[in-house]
Design a protein around this motif. Structure first.
Motif, PDB file in Angstrom:
ATOM      1  N   ARG A 155       0.833  -1.214   0.000  1.00 53.61           N
ATOM      2  CA  ARG A 155       0.000   0.000   0.000  1.00 53.61           C
ATOM      3  C   ARG A 155       0.863   1.258   0.000  1.00 53.61           C
ATOM      4  O   ARG A 155       0.634   2.181  -0.778  1.00 53.61           O
ATOM      5  CB  ARG A 155      -0.946   0.010   1.208  1.00 53.61           C
ATOM      6  CG  ARG A 155      -2.159  -0.883   1.048  1.00 53.61           C
ATOM      7  CD  ARG A 155      -3.179  -0.685   2.174  1.00 53.61           C
ATOM      8  NE  ARG A 155      -2.629  -0.926   3.499  1.00 53.61           N
ATOM      9  CZ  ARG A 155      -2.522  -2.129   4.065  1.00 53.61           C
ATOM     10  NH1 ARG A 155      -2.914  -3.220   3.408  1.00 53.61           N
ATOM     11  NH2 ARG A 155      -2.020  -2.266   5.279  1.00 53.61           N
ATOM     12  N   ALA A 156       1.856   1.293   0.878  1.00 56.76           N
ATOM     13  CA  ALA A 156       2.684   2.496   1.000  1.00 56.76           C
ATOM     14  C   ALA A 156       3.628   2.669  -0.195  1.00 56.76           C
ATOM     15  O   ALA A 156       3.923   3.790  -0.589  1.00 56.76           O
ATOM     16  CB  ALA A 156       3.489   2.455   2.297  1.00 56.76           C
ATOM     17  N   GLY A 157       4.091   1.565  -0.760  1.00 53.73           N
ATOM     18  CA  GLY A 157       5.049   1.636  -1.854  1.00 53.73           C
ATOM     19  C   GLY A 157       4.415   1.889  -3.203  1.00 53.73           C
ATOM     20  O   GLY A 157       5.089   2.314  -4.140  1.00 53.73           O
ATOM     21  N   GLY A 158       3.139   1.605  -3.311  1.00 59.10           N
ATOM     22  CA  GLY A 158       2.434   1.862  -4.565  1.00 59.10           C
ATOM     23  C   GLY A 158       2.519   0.718  -5.561  1.00 59.10           C
ATOM     24  O   GLY A 158       3.108  -0.327  -5.294  1.00 59.10           O
ATOM     25  N   PRO A 159       1.923   0.916  -6.731  1.00 56.09           N
ATOM     26  CA  PRO A 159       1.781  -0.150  -7.719  1.00 56.09           C
ATOM     27  C   PRO A 159       3.094  -0.626  -8.343  1.00 56.09           C
ATOM     28  O   PRO A 159       3.138  -1.707  -8.932  1.00 56.09           O
ATOM     29  CB  PRO A 159       0.862   0.460  -8.781  1.00 56.09           C
ATOM     30  CG  PRO A 159       1.026   1.938  -8.640  1.00 56.09           C
ATOM     31  CD  PRO A 159       1.303   2.176  -7.171  1.00 56.09           C
ATOM     32  N   GLU A 160       4.163   0.146  -8.202  1.00 48.54           N
ATOM     33  CA  GLU A 160       5.449  -0.262  -8.783  1.00 48.54           C
ATOM     34  C   GLU A 160       5.958  -1.561  -8.160  1.00 48.54           C
ATOM     35  O   GLU A 160       6.563  -2.386  -8.849  1.00 48.54           O
ATOM     36  CB  GLU A 160       6.504   0.839  -8.592  1.00 48.54           C
ATOM     37  CG  GLU A 160       6.168   2.159  -9.267  1.00 48.54           C
ATOM     38  CD  GLU A 160       5.336   3.112  -8.408  1.00 48.54           C
ATOM     39  OE1 GLU A 160       5.162   4.266  -8.827  1.00 48.54           O
ATOM     40  OE2 GLU A 160       4.835   2.704  -7.331  1.00 48.54           O
ATOM     41  N   ILE A 161       5.727  -1.734  -6.869  1.00 49.06           N
ATOM     42  CA  ILE A 161       6.191  -2.952  -6.193  1.00 49.06           C
ATOM     43  C   ILE A 161       5.422  -4.162  -6.712  1.00 49.06           C
ATOM     44  O   ILE A 161       6.023  -5.187  -7.052  1.00 49.06           O
ATOM     45  CB  ILE A 161       6.062  -2.822  -4.657  1.00 49.06           C
ATOM     46  CG1 ILE A 161       6.968  -1.700  -4.144  1.00 49.06           C
ATOM     47  CG2 ILE A 161       6.412  -4.148  -3.975  1.00 49.06           C
ATOM     48  CD1 ILE A 161       6.778  -1.361  -2.677  1.00 49.06           C
ATOM     49  N   LEU A 162       4.114  -4.050  -6.791  1.00 47.41           N
ATOM     50  CA  LEU A 162       3.303  -5.152  -7.313  1.00 47.41           C
ATOM     51  C   LEU A 162       3.682  -5.476  -8.755  1.00 47.41           C
ATOM     52  O   LEU A 162       3.803  -6.649  -9.132  1.00 47.41           O
ATOM     53  CB  LEU A 162       1.813  -4.840  -7.205  1.00 47.41           C
ATOM     54  CG  LEU A 162       0.863  -5.944  -7.688  1.00 47.41           C
ATOM     55  CD1 LEU A 162       1.091  -7.257  -6.941  1.00 47.41           C
ATOM     56  CD2 LEU A 162      -0.580  -5.479  -7.543  1.00 47.41           C
ATOM     57  N   ALA A 163       3.914  -4.457  -9.561  1.00 47.26           N
ATOM     58  CA  ALA A 163       4.316  -4.681 -10.956  1.00 47.26           C
ATOM     59  C   ALA A 163       5.636  -5.441 -11.023  1.00 47.26           C
ATOM     60  O   ALA A 163       5.794  -6.369 -11.840  1.00 47.26           O
ATOM     61  CB  ALA A 163       4.423  -3.350 -11.697  1.00 47.26           C
ATOM     62  N   ALA A 164       6.589  -5.085 -10.164  1.00 46.85           N
ATOM     63  CA  ALA A 164       7.884  -5.778 -10.136  1.00 46.85           C
ATOM     64  C   ALA A 164       7.716  -7.225  -9.673  1.00 46.85           C
ATOM     65  O   ALA A 164       8.362  -8.137 -10.206  1.00 46.85           O
ATOM     66  CB  ALA A 164       8.857  -5.023  -9.234  1.00 46.85           C
ATOM     67  N   CYS A 165       6.841  -7.441  -8.693  1.00 46.01           N
ATOM     68  CA  CYS A 165       6.573  -8.805  -8.215  1.00 46.01           C
ATOM     69  C   CYS A 165       5.898  -9.640  -9.307  1.00 46.01           C
ATOM     70  O   CYS A 165       6.240 -10.818  -9.490  1.00 46.01           O
ATOM     71  CB  CYS A 165       5.709  -8.767  -6.959  1.00 46.01           C
ATOM     72  SG  CYS A 165       6.594  -8.209  -5.487  1.00 46.01           S
ATOM     73  N   ARG A 166       4.967  -9.046 -10.018  1.00 44.09           N
ATOM     74  CA  ARG A 166       4.321  -9.767 -11.128  1.00 44.09           C
ATOM     75  C   ARG A 166       5.335 -10.146 -12.202  1.00 44.09           C
ATOM     76  O   ARG A 166       5.257 -11.228 -12.781  1.00 44.09           O
ATOM     77  CB  ARG A 166       3.205  -8.913 -11.726  1.00 44.09           C
ATOM     78  CG  ARG A 166       1.968  -8.894 -10.875  1.00 44.09           C
ATOM     79  CD  ARG A 166       0.791  -8.260 -11.610  1.00 44.09           C
ATOM     80  NE  ARG A 166      -0.410  -8.450 -10.831  1.00 44.09           N
ATOM     81  CZ  ARG A 166      -1.292  -7.496 -10.569  1.00 44.09           C
ATOM     82  NH1 ARG A 166      -1.117  -6.265 -11.057  1.00 44.09           N
ATOM     83  NH2 ARG A 166      -2.355  -7.741  -9.840  1.00 44.09           N
ATOM     84  N   GLN A 167       6.294  -9.255 -12.460  1.00 48.30           N
ATOM     85  CA  GLN A 167       7.348  -9.545 -13.436  1.00 48.30           C
ATOM     86  C   GLN A 167       8.194 -10.737 -12.977  1.00 48.30           C
ATOM     87  O   GLN A 167       8.538 -11.601 -13.775  1.00 48.30           O
ATOM     88  CB  GLN A 167       8.222  -8.310 -13.662  1.00 48.30           C
ATOM     89  CG  GLN A 167       9.358  -8.526 -14.652  1.00 48.30           C
ATOM     90  CD  GLN A 167       8.876  -8.972 -16.021  1.00 48.30           C
ATOM     91  OE1 GLN A 167       7.893  -8.476 -16.544  1.00 48.30           O
ATOM     92  NE2 GLN A 167       9.588  -9.925 -16.613  1.00 48.30           N
TER      93      GLN A 167
END
Length: 169
Positions: free
Chosen positions: A39-51
């Motif tokens: 939540r605090a880090g934003g969508p960039e973290i989720l995008a990197a995890c999905r990658q």
């Protein structure tokens, strides 16, 4: 020698090189520390995890291992995701728990991180008893061959902070 310190508070607010995320093996967010970091880090973290899931970790991250991503909007440079074991009364998983810490520090070394903040891995939803969770964390961090200068253990409550301080003495 790595300096060990404890703070009580929000791991997502610490200005360190790397924040360790007590993730689940799916790496796609969750509750507790994992949800707070996403939540605090934003969508960039989720995008990197999905990658990572689409490339090198199609089956997820095994317990005791670690991998790094961007920290998104956090004040840290990186998030190091690690998966702790679920506590079991019938099976000793303490080596896997210690490995979550040492693998995270090895990733921090690869990144060139000198300051790392850890939550107490497996001590929340994964049910690890507090006193032993702290003991395993301190043993792993103290015995890890790392170039990290400062490790901060971030306590989510006064009771956790008190237990870490007690064992540090």
């Amino acid at each position: 020698m790595t300096e060990l310190r404890v703070v009580e508070g929000d791991i997502t607010a610490l200005p360190v090189d790397a924040v360790v995320n007590a993730a689940n093996s799916g790496l796609l967010g969750g509750g507790g520390v994992d949800g707070a970091i996403h939540r605090a880090g934003g969508p960039e973290i989720l995008a990197a995890c999905r990658q990572l899931r689409a490339s090198s970790l199609p089956d997820g991250l095994p317990a005791g291992q670690a991998v790094a991503t961007t920290a998104g909007r956090l004040p840290a440079r990186w998030v190091i995701h690690t998966v702790g074991p679920v506590y079991s009364r019938s099976q000793d998983r303490s080596a896997v728990l210690r490995s979550a810490y040492t693998a995270s520090l090895a990733v921090a070394d690869e990144l060139g991180a000198t300051s790392v903040a850890f939550p107490l891995i497996s001590a929340g939803a994964y049910g690890w008893p507090l006193e032993d969770a702290v003991s395993q964390a301190l043993t792993a961090i103290r015995n890890a061959p790392t170039t990290v200068d400062e490790v901060t253990l971030v306590a989510f409550s006064p009771a956790v902070a008190e237990e870490i301080q007690r064992q540090l003495r």
